[in-house]
Design an enzyme around this catalytic site. Structure first.
Site, PDB file in Angstrom:
ATOM      1  N   CYS B  37       0.812  -1.223   0.000  1.00 20.65           N
ATOM      2  CA  CYS B  37       0.000   0.000   0.000  1.00 20.65           C
ATOM      3  C   CYS B  37       0.840   1.265   0.000  1.00 20.65           C
ATOM      4  O   CYS B  37       0.306   2.360  -0.159  1.00 20.65           O
ATOM      5  CB  CYS B  37      -0.966   0.000   1.187  1.00 20.65           C
ATOM      6  SG  CYS B  37      -0.176  -0.093   2.776  1.00 20.65           S
ATOM      7  N   CYS B 105      -1.862  -2.956   8.886  1.00 17.58           N
ATOM      8  CA  CYS B 105      -1.467  -1.690   9.540  1.00 17.58           C
ATOM      9  C   CYS B 105      -0.981  -1.965  10.961  1.00 17.58           C
ATOM     10  O   CYS B 105      -0.029  -1.340  11.439  1.00 17.58           O
ATOM     11  CB  CYS B 105      -2.639  -0.721   9.593  1.00 17.58           C
ATOM     12  SG  CYS B 105      -3.260  -0.260   7.971  1.00 17.58           S
TER      13      CYS B 105
END
Lengths: 185, 130
Positions: B37, B105
């Protein structure tokens, strides 16, 4: 339910990877024209409107073929997505975070550089040097594409994947610079 | 985009944003990135007598990545470094109610604190025994 129509089975629908679907060699150095010519010919050949309305099996097949042709064209017409697809065929999926088959982690040196650039972005914005800053990032993005190209040419998928990951980081920074420009004007 | 209230809260009021002098022997710096990402995260700790006295972060990424690193800096302050090294991403997922697509994350934040601790320890090991 309808029997196979003879006319529709004259040629088999395109299949395989995106290159095979368009009848192209799996290589990066295709021109946009080559991809477009192959696409237009196949899109015409497999257009669902060329099949009579009553031949449901043939109709479905031409719709599936058209869908595959469109997906292949979208993936291959752009040089960067074409490189990413070649890397995927080589076994590395840049959209995945799987440690083995996904996008490779950037090097520490690259990440340190990236953090410093990010920190430099607000300085560039305040100091009015955003255009120069953007130019540097643009150059870095182009260099990453060139490095990926060179690696793919040598058949080095891991190196190409590493460069394409870097390219994505640069692209992401470019997008943020552009957001900044829009919000500040 | 169903961010939990806690993620939004950390995103809007991130704790401990900033930098410390990474050449300071008492400071450990961890810089990690999520290649798929394009997120990048810097997490720093200041250690005195084996206890983390301060923590700072800078995260360039999505709301979940910012919230994960913000949460970790809050947690580790006052912790012994051995305890901070035990932080698992699953604890972050639970605290922030992260959905499956955002679990990476929390992994990034766990990697960042571990890298910061490692950096601090290598500085201590390599440093002079003054």
């Amino acid at each position: 339910m309808a029997a196979e129509s003879r006319s529709a089975s004259k040629s088999s629908p395109p299949s395989g990877d995106h290159f095979a679907v368009l009848g192209l060699a799996a290589r990066h150095d295709l021109t946009r024209d080559e991809v477009e010519v192959a696409y237009l010919a196949l899109a015409k050949q497999w257009h669902p409107d060329r099949v009579g309305p009553d031949d449901l099996a043939a109709k479905r097949r031409s719709m599936e073929a058209s869908a595959a042709i469109n997906v292949a064209y979208r993936a291959l017409r752009d040089p960067v997505t074409r490189l990413e697809y070649l890397v995927k065929l080589g076994g590395v999926d840049l959209d995945s975070s799987d440690p083995k088959t996904g996008a490779p982690a950037p090097t520490q040196a690259f990440l340190v550089d990236m953090i410093e650039r990010r920190e430099g972005l607000s300085d560039a914005r305040q100091g009015g040097t955003l255009a120069g800053f953007r130019g540097e990032v643009e150059d870095a993005e182009e260099e990453a594409v060139d490095a990926a190209l060179a690696a793919i040419t040598e058949g080095d998928t891991p190196a190409a994947a590493q460069s394409l990951v870097q390219r994505r980081y640069w692209q992401r920074l470019l997008d943020e610079i552009d957001d900044t420009e829009h919000t500040s004007t | 985009m169903a961010y939990s209230d806690k993620v939004i809260e950390h995103y809007e009021n991130p704790r401990n944003v900033g930098s410390m002098d990474k050449s300071d022997d008492d400071v450990g710096t961890g810089i990690v990135g999520a290649p798929a990402c394009g997120d990048v995260m810097k997490l720093q700790i200041k250690v005195e007598d084996g206890v983390i006295t301060d923590a700072k972060f800078k995260t360039y990424g999505c709301g979940s990545a910012i919230a994960s690193s913000s949460l970790v800096t809050e947690w580790v302050k006052g912790m012994k470094i051995e305890d901070a090294a035990e932080i698992q991403n699953s604890q972050i997922v639970e605290e922030l109610s992260l959905p499956p697509v955002k679990i990476h994350c929390s992994v990034l934040a766990e990697d960042a604190i571990k890298a910061a601790i490692k950096d601090y320890q290598s500085k201590q090991g390599a440093g002079s025994d003054s």
